[in-house]
Design a protein around this motif. Structure first.
Motif, PDB file in Angstrom:
ATOM      1  N   LYS A 132       0.839  -1.186   0.000  1.00 52.67           N
ATOM      2  CA  LYS A 132       0.000   0.000   0.000  1.00 52.67           C
ATOM      3  C   LYS A 132       0.880   1.244   0.000  1.00 52.67           C
ATOM      4  O   LYS A 132       1.978   1.240   0.554  1.00 52.67           O
ATOM      5  N   THR A 133       0.385   2.282  -0.616  1.00 54.05           N
ATOM      6  CA  THR A 133       1.128   3.535  -0.702  1.00 54.05           C
ATOM      7  C   THR A 133       0.703   4.446   0.445  1.00 54.05           C
ATOM      8  O   THR A 133      -0.496   4.666   0.662  1.00 54.05           O
ATOM      9  N   GLY A 134       1.674   4.975   1.174  1.00 59.94           N
ATOM     10  CA  GLY A 134       1.381   5.879   2.275  1.00 59.94           C
ATOM     11  C   GLY A 134       1.416   7.320   1.820  1.00 59.94           C
ATOM     12  O   GLY A 134       2.362   7.753   1.150  1.00 59.94           O
ATOM     13  N   VAL A 135       0.378   8.077   2.166  1.00 58.80           N
ATOM     14  CA  VAL A 135       0.309   9.505   1.849  1.00 58.80           C
ATOM     15  C   VAL A 135       0.358  10.266   3.174  1.00 58.80           C
ATOM     16  O   VAL A 135      -0.532  10.117   4.022  1.00 58.80           O
ATOM     17  N   LEU A 136       1.415  11.079   3.368  1.00 55.95           N
ATOM     18  CA  LEU A 136       1.617  11.793   4.623  1.00 55.95           C
ATOM     19  C   LEU A 136       1.082  13.208   4.509  1.00 55.95           C
ATOM     20  O   LEU A 136       1.136  13.824   3.424  1.00 55.95           O
ATOM     21  N   VAL A 137       0.589  13.747   5.641  1.00 60.65           N
ATOM     22  CA  VAL A 137      -0.034  15.067   5.641  1.00 60.65           C
ATOM     23  C   VAL A 137       0.598  15.917   6.736  1.00 60.65           C
ATOM     24  O   VAL A 137       0.755  15.463   7.884  1.00 60.65           O
ATOM     25  N   VAL A 140       9.596  -0.207 -12.730  1.00 56.26           N
ATOM     26  CA  VAL A 140      10.097   1.099 -12.327  1.00 56.26           C
ATOM     27  C   VAL A 140       8.924   1.919 -11.820  1.00 56.26           C
ATOM     28  O   VAL A 140       7.847   1.922 -12.405  1.00 56.26           O
ATOM     29  N   THR A 141       9.116   2.601 -10.700  1.00 59.32           N
ATOM     30  CA  THR A 141       8.017   3.344 -10.084  1.00 59.32           C
ATOM     31  C   THR A 141       8.565   4.488  -9.249  1.00 59.32           C
ATOM     32  O   THR A 141       9.712   4.450  -8.789  1.00 59.32           O
ATOM     33  N   GLY A 142       7.729   5.477  -9.063  1.00 59.34           N
ATOM     34  CA  GLY A 142       8.092   6.579  -8.178  1.00 59.34           C
ATOM     35  C   GLY A 142       7.740   6.291  -6.739  1.00 59.34           C
ATOM     36  O   GLY A 142       8.020   7.097  -5.845  1.00 59.34           O
ATOM     37  N   ASP A 143       7.114   5.132  -6.481  1.00 60.89           N
ATOM     38  CA  ASP A 143       6.703   4.760  -5.133  1.00 60.89           C
ATOM     39  C   ASP A 143       7.925   4.396  -4.295  1.00 60.89           C
ATOM     40  O   ASP A 143       9.031   4.198  -4.810  1.00 60.89           O
ATOM     41  N   GLU A 177      11.350   4.727  -6.250  1.00 58.27           N
ATOM     42  CA  GLU A 177      11.605   6.139  -5.944  1.00 58.27           C
ATOM     43  C   GLU A 177      12.270   6.842  -7.127  1.00 58.27           C
ATOM     44  O   GLU A 177      13.210   7.630  -6.965  1.00 58.27           O
ATOM     45  N   VAL A 178      11.793   6.533  -8.309  1.00 58.46           N
ATOM     46  CA  VAL A 178      12.339   7.108  -9.542  1.00 58.46           C
ATOM     47  C   VAL A 178      11.419   8.242  -9.994  1.00 58.46           C
ATOM     48  O   VAL A 178      10.214   8.046 -10.169  1.00 58.46           O
ATOM     49  N   MET A 179      11.970   9.417 -10.157  1.00 59.05           N
ATOM     50  CA  MET A 179      11.195  10.562 -10.643  1.00 59.05           C
ATOM     51  C   MET A 179      10.822  10.324 -12.099  1.00 59.05           C
ATOM     52  O   MET A 179      11.464   9.530 -12.809  1.00 59.05           O
ATOM     53  N   PRO A 180       9.786  11.035 -12.616  1.00 57.97           N
ATOM     54  CA  PRO A 180       9.362  10.810 -14.010  1.00 57.97           C
ATOM     55  C   PRO A 180      10.496  10.896 -15.018  1.00 57.97           C
ATOM     56  O   PRO A 180      10.632  10.037 -15.886  1.00 57.97           O
ATOM     57  N   ALA A 181      11.332  11.926 -14.900  1.00 63.62           N
ATOM     58  CA  ALA A 181      12.436  12.066 -15.858  1.00 63.62           C
ATOM     59  C   ALA A 181      13.489  10.980 -15.659  1.00 63.62           C
ATOM     60  O   ALA A 181      14.232  10.631 -16.581  1.00 63.62           O
ATOM     61  N   GLY A 182      13.561  10.423 -14.430  1.00 68.49           N
ATOM     62  CA  GLY A 182      14.555   9.400 -14.146  1.00 68.49           C
ATOM     63  C   GLY A 182      14.235   8.057 -14.760  1.00 68.49           C
ATOM     64  O   GLY A 182      15.116   7.186 -14.856  1.00 68.49           O
ATOM     65  N   LYS A 183      12.975   7.837 -15.187  1.00 65.12           N
ATOM     66  CA  LYS A 183      12.615   6.568 -15.816  1.00 65.12           C
ATOM     67  C   LYS A 183      13.381   6.378 -17.122  1.00 65.12           C
ATOM     68  O   LYS A 183      13.760   5.263 -17.475  1.00 65.12           O
ATOM     69  N   ALA A 184      13.611   7.482 -17.824  1.00 63.95           N
ATOM     70  CA  ALA A 184      14.395   7.397 -19.064  1.00 63.95           C
ATOM     71  C   ALA A 184      15.836   6.984 -18.756  1.00 63.95           C
ATOM     72  O   ALA A 184      16.464   6.256 -19.534  1.00 63.95           O
TER      73      ALA A 184
END
Length: 1009
Positions: free
Chosen positions: A795-800, A837-840, A860-867
């Motif tokens: 599960k993905t945790g969303v912190l506030v 590959v995921t930003g999670d 933990e890969v940013m969108p541009a880092g997927k390339a």
């Protein structure tokens, strides 16, 4: 050409294209894939060509008369010699040339003329507006605005327009009472802009836009110059018609118009009304000429073959049968002057075959030689001419000397007959390779039921119209069991639609109010009223057809081998033919073989000549040239029928060698239906207040996780479901949210981290650990332990955080697609290494990967880092495929050797992807790779057959086996073999039409009880 003087040409607004997600119900199956990506990482793959072709014009030219790869190379070479031509690609099967050139340097007519000078017929085709429709995302529209009195009015209108969704820029001029608005027509319609201005208290009317479209109309009843002038007057008075050109001889008119200002139906109706019904215009389908040309070519080849056959049969009978019939034999040995009657009859009949029926071979050979190129026609002309002119020479020699040497007129006639038979069969077989496009074209219904409104907006009747005349905004009635005529939105009724013919999805899809429908699909049960949204070249069906056509025009790299061989093939064959002749002739003169090998009525020269002619005639460059394009054409068509759209032969060839398949997680491996499973507060705040705060911050975000949070908060408070974020329910949803959410200002989305905003004057952060850490927010140990437990359960945790203090978190689950684990196992069985590959975060990513069997995880890969991940896998020369749903995946799709956009649905024009998988099913990844492997296995077999045929047939024709076996191949039999060789290669490619999607149980070597 005539131009309406009232029309003012506006400059097209290019509009900066960026990542956008289509608003929907939170299901990632409907998320809009990217048309492009505005970052440097994408530019490495695509922008080089785009920059090179900026300001260039693209046209298609129909080229007739091509027979093999040597012909296509000749045409490409001729076009490329023109100054200003950037790129030229010629397709043998489609008989088309795609040319990109600078219109300020070279004109359409110059390209047509240079092709004709090369010996082929050329016709510049009507432009397709598809490329413009896809690339030009922003239009510049001009509006007349009345009632403005001062600068305050101008500022008011500009402010109102600038706030409208889809409006990029608005400029209003008080002096001219005009406004120019740059807007995205896929987001906002011109009528909505007009309504917004009128709601502000001003009068408004749309004038024109920067968009333009072109249509070819057939006019029935055109009989005189008066009719032509009447049509010119009607079109000249129509607002929105920019240019038109009449062709009275063909009863056609080509119209260039502004589709935002006037619809095609209005133009057609105006012609009929302006001539009091005497003239009726109809839209000519761009595919009709191509289909008729194919039928015409097949009919022409059949006529030539039958003519040659009818003339050749008597020649055959005179040579083989008649000598055994007494009364005919006595007639044929009679003399007519110095010639025998049999020889004279054969000469007359064969001359008709050689120079009347066979004229096309002489013309094509002459034009090829004139431009220092060679093709199959040169070989046919050499072989038949050698046989014919030798026979004529022998005939006259016998007439003057009394020694009647054997003549071989029947050889020439039978060679031409068999070659024409092969050409006819080849044309028919090549036609079957394009059956996929024909079936797609036939999906679109011919007519549609338009619901007619009165002045008060009430429906007063129905009108049957041509489907090509449907305009955006039309309300259409779709009866049960009939085809849906256009892309649109359901405004009334419920039903199910069979979309398998377009998307490959076998199950019927439920349709209700606000559901999207696809033109060409079948309405199964209930009656529907739909509002047309995309028509003409913008429809899904048209874009699929365009993609398939483009793929079939492209050349796979393996084709370069055939093009090279075709360029040197004919000279090599002619050289071998000469060596064969001189080898046998000199051996005969020197007595190297016994006289018994040569017939008593013949001589060493004739004996050698027959071997030489057989070598020339049996060689076939066509089979090599057809090996790749026929297979690619069938494969792309079969892929389209399974919902796998292939953009070119290059992608098809690379996919067979894929070693790594990189998957994005969210929406690709997971269902994309995120839902909050846990919410926990770690501060002095009630859960209800906590959820309102988080929902208020996330309401402005387009991210699926944000929508999941908003939906969960609404359900917590009201025990009700929020409406979907699409269609007519979008505004309803926004109204509901505005009633109970807090106002969030200074909102900003931070890709890969979360969102931030101000609520009640205090900062709110909603996102991952990195977002809170970079803002100095400390997460308590209790919360950290709770978060670790969530992530361990995938599960993905969303912190506030609120006002700089951590206050709570939410756990969001996104279920895996049911086929994910089986597909991953299937790829491993195919020898392919899967990567996720995921930003999670790492814990969630590893939990997900473990569930479906992926060992290689990049988290933990940013969108541009997927390339960058793609590039790291490519360092050792590996072929890497990337599978993504288009959200933040465009750089990786562009960087990969093979980019696969999955779950495209109706958004199929994804520039970054090489494959577009219409359905949201991972099984299609295996289908795409398997189809590529099957296709290139077939291509390799085609090359093997073509090469083996020539390698074996030419020595046999040259008489290599004659000394051992006493068997030799007469020239007419060599002609028959040559004719059938190219047909056999095309038929081999047609076997791909039997392709079936692989069953996963077969790939996994499982047995289902």
């Amino acid at each position: 050409m005539a131009r309406n003087p009232r029309d003012i040409q506006l400059t097209s607004a290019s509009g900066r294209r960026a990542i956008s997600a289509r608003e929907d119900d939170g299901n990632l199956e409907d998320v809009r894939l990217l048309d492009s990506y505005d970052e440097e990482s994408v530019a490495e793959k695509g922008s080089g060509r785009e920059a090179e072709e900026e300001g260039m014009r693209r046209i298609q030219v129909r080229v007739t008369g091509m027979t093999c790869s040597a012909c296509t190379a000749s045409v490409e070479g001729a076009i490329s010699t023109l100054p200003g031509v950037s790129r030229a690609s010629v397709s043998l099967l489609q008989n088309k040339a795609h040319v990109v050139f600078d219109p300020s340097v070279v004109k359409d007519e110059d390209i047509r003329d240079v092709i004709e000078d090369a010996g082929f017929e050329a016709e510049v085709l009507l432009e397709s507006n598809n490329s413009q429709t896809r690339s030009q995302k922003t239009l510049s529209g001009q509006f007349r605005i009345g009632g403005m009195t001062c600068s305050a009015c101008v500022n008011s209108i500009e402010g109102i327009l600038s706030k409208l969704p889809g409006v990029k820029r608005a400029v209003v001029a008080l002096a001219t009472s005009l406004g120019e608005v740059e807007y995205d027509p896929s987001v906002i319609r011109k009528e909505e802009i007009v309504n917004a201005i009128e709601d502000a208290g001003f009068d408004a009317a749309f004038l024109q836009s920067s968009e333009q479209d072109k249509a070819l109309l057939s006019v029935a009843g055109l009989s005189s110059e008066i009719d032509v002038h009447v049509i010119q007057g009607v079109l000249g008075d129509l607002k929105g018609v920019r240019q038109f050109a009449m062709s009275s001889s063909l009863s056609e008119v080509e119209v260039i118009f502004d589709p935002e200002a006037i619809g095609l139906r209005s133009i057609v109706d105006s012609i009929e009304q302006g001539t009091n019904g005497k003239l009726k215009a109809s839209v000519q389908s761009p595919y009709t000429p191509a289909a008729s040309n194919h039928v015409e070519e097949a009919s022409k080849m059949l006529r030539l073959f039958l003519s040659s056959l009818i003339l050749s049969i008597p020649v055959f009978f005179i040579r083989m049968v008649c000598p055994h019939i007494v009364f005919l034999s006595s007639f044929l040995v009679m003399h007519c002057g110095p010639f025998l009657m049999s020889d004279l009859l054969k000469w007359i009949l064969v001359s008709l075959v050689q120079f009347v029926v066979g004229k096309r071979f002489y013309v094509a050979a002459y034009k090829a030689l004139k431009h220092w190129s060679t093709n199959m026609d040169v070989l046919v002309v050499l072989g038949t001419s050698a046989s014919y002119f030798y026979s004529v020479g022998a005939l006259f020699y016998g007439a003057f000397t009394g020694f009647h040497a054997p003549v071989y007129f029947e050889t020439s006639a039978m060679i031409i007959t068999f070659v024409l038979l092969g050409k006819y069969l080849e044309v028919v077989a090549k036609g079957k390779t394009s059956d996929a496009i024909k079936k797609l074209v036939e999906l679109a219904p011919a007519t549609a039921l338009l619901l007619v409104k009165d002045e008060e907006g009430r429906y007063v009747g129905e009108r049957e119209i041509d489907a090509s005349l449907i305009q955006p905004g039309d309300i259409l009635k779709v009866l049960p069991g009939s085809k849906i005529p256009s892309d649109g939105i359901v405004v009334w009724g419920t039903s199910h639609a069979n979309e398998s013919m377009v998307t490959g999805e076998s199950l019927p899809i439920s349709k209700e109010v606000s559901s999207a429908v696809i033109g060409g699909t079948m309405n199964l049960h209930g009656a529907l009223h739909i509002r047309a949204t995309r028509v003409g070249s913008s429809t899904v069906l048209s874009q699929i057809i365009t993609l398939v056509e483009t793929a079939q025009m492209s050349k796979a790299p393996i084709q370069k081998f055939a093009d090279y061989v075709a360029g040197i093939f004919v000279p090599i064959v002619i050289t071998m033919s000469l060596l064969t002749f001189f080898g046998w002739f000199f051996c005969g003169m020197l007595g190297a073989y016994p006289d018994s090998w040569v017939n008593e009525s013949s001589n060493c020269f004739v004996f050698s000549l027959m071997f030489s002619i057989s070598v020339v005639v049996i060689a076939c460059p066509c089979a090599l040239g057809l090996a790749t394009p026929t297979a690619v054409m069938v494969a792309t068509g079969m892929g389209a029928s399974h919902g796998v759209l292939i953009k070119g032969g290059d992608a098809l060839e690379k996919a067979q060698n894929v070693q790594y398949v990189v998957f994005d997680k969210t929406g690709t491996l997971t269902q994309g239906k995120a839902a909050v499973s846990t919410a926990k507060v770690f501060a002095e705040m009630g859960l209800g207040d906590f959820l309102i705060l988080v929902a208020s911050a996330e309401a402005s975000s387009e991210h699926p996780l944000a929508r999941a949070v908003v939906d969960y908060a609404h359900h917590y408070h009201f025990f009700d479901e929020l409406p979907m974020v699409k269609g007519a329910t979008k505004q309803i949803r926004e109204d509901i949210l505005s009633e109970w959410l807090l106002e969030a200002i200074n909102f900003s989305a931070l890709p890969g981290r979360g969102v931030r905003c101000l609520i009640n004057g205090k900062g709110v952060l909603v996102g991952n650990r990195a977002l809170l850490a970079e803002n100095g927010v400390i997460v308590t140990k209790e919360a950290e332990d709770f978060l670790i437990d969530l992530e361990g359960n995938a599960k993905t945790g969303v912190l506030v955080a609120y006002d700089g203090t951590f206050i709570g978190l939410l756990g969001i689950a996104d279920p895996m697609k049911r086929e994910a684990a089986v597909v991953i196992e299937g790829l491993k069985k195919m020898g392919i290494h899967p990567v996720m590959v995921t930003g999670d975060n790492w814990r969630t990513a590893q939990a997900v990967a473990k569930e479906i069997g992926i060992e290689d995880v990049r988290a933990e890969v940013m969108p541009a880092g997927k390339a960058d991940v793609i590039l790291s896998l490519q360092k050792d020369g590996s072929i890497v495929a990337m599978v993504g749903d288009g959200i933040n995946d465009s750089p990786a799709l562009a960087a990969a050797d093979v980019g696969m956009a999955i779950g495209a649905g109706t958004d199929i024009a994804i520039e970054a992807a090489d494959y577009v998988l219409v359905r949201n099913s991972l099984e299609d990844v295996i289908t795409a790779i398997d189809l590529s492997r099957k296709t290139f296995a077939r291509i390799r077999w085609n090359y093997f057959f073509a090469m083996a045929y020539n390698v074996l047939a030419i020595p046999i024709a040259a008489g290599v086996l004659f000394p051992v076996t006493g068997l030799r191949m007469p020239p007419w039999l060599a002609g028959a073999c040559m004719a059938l060789s190219s047909v056999s290669v095309v038929c081999s490619s047609l076997l791909l039409r039997r392709y079936r999607k692989p069953r996963l149980t077969t790939i996994l070597q499982l047995t289902v009880e």
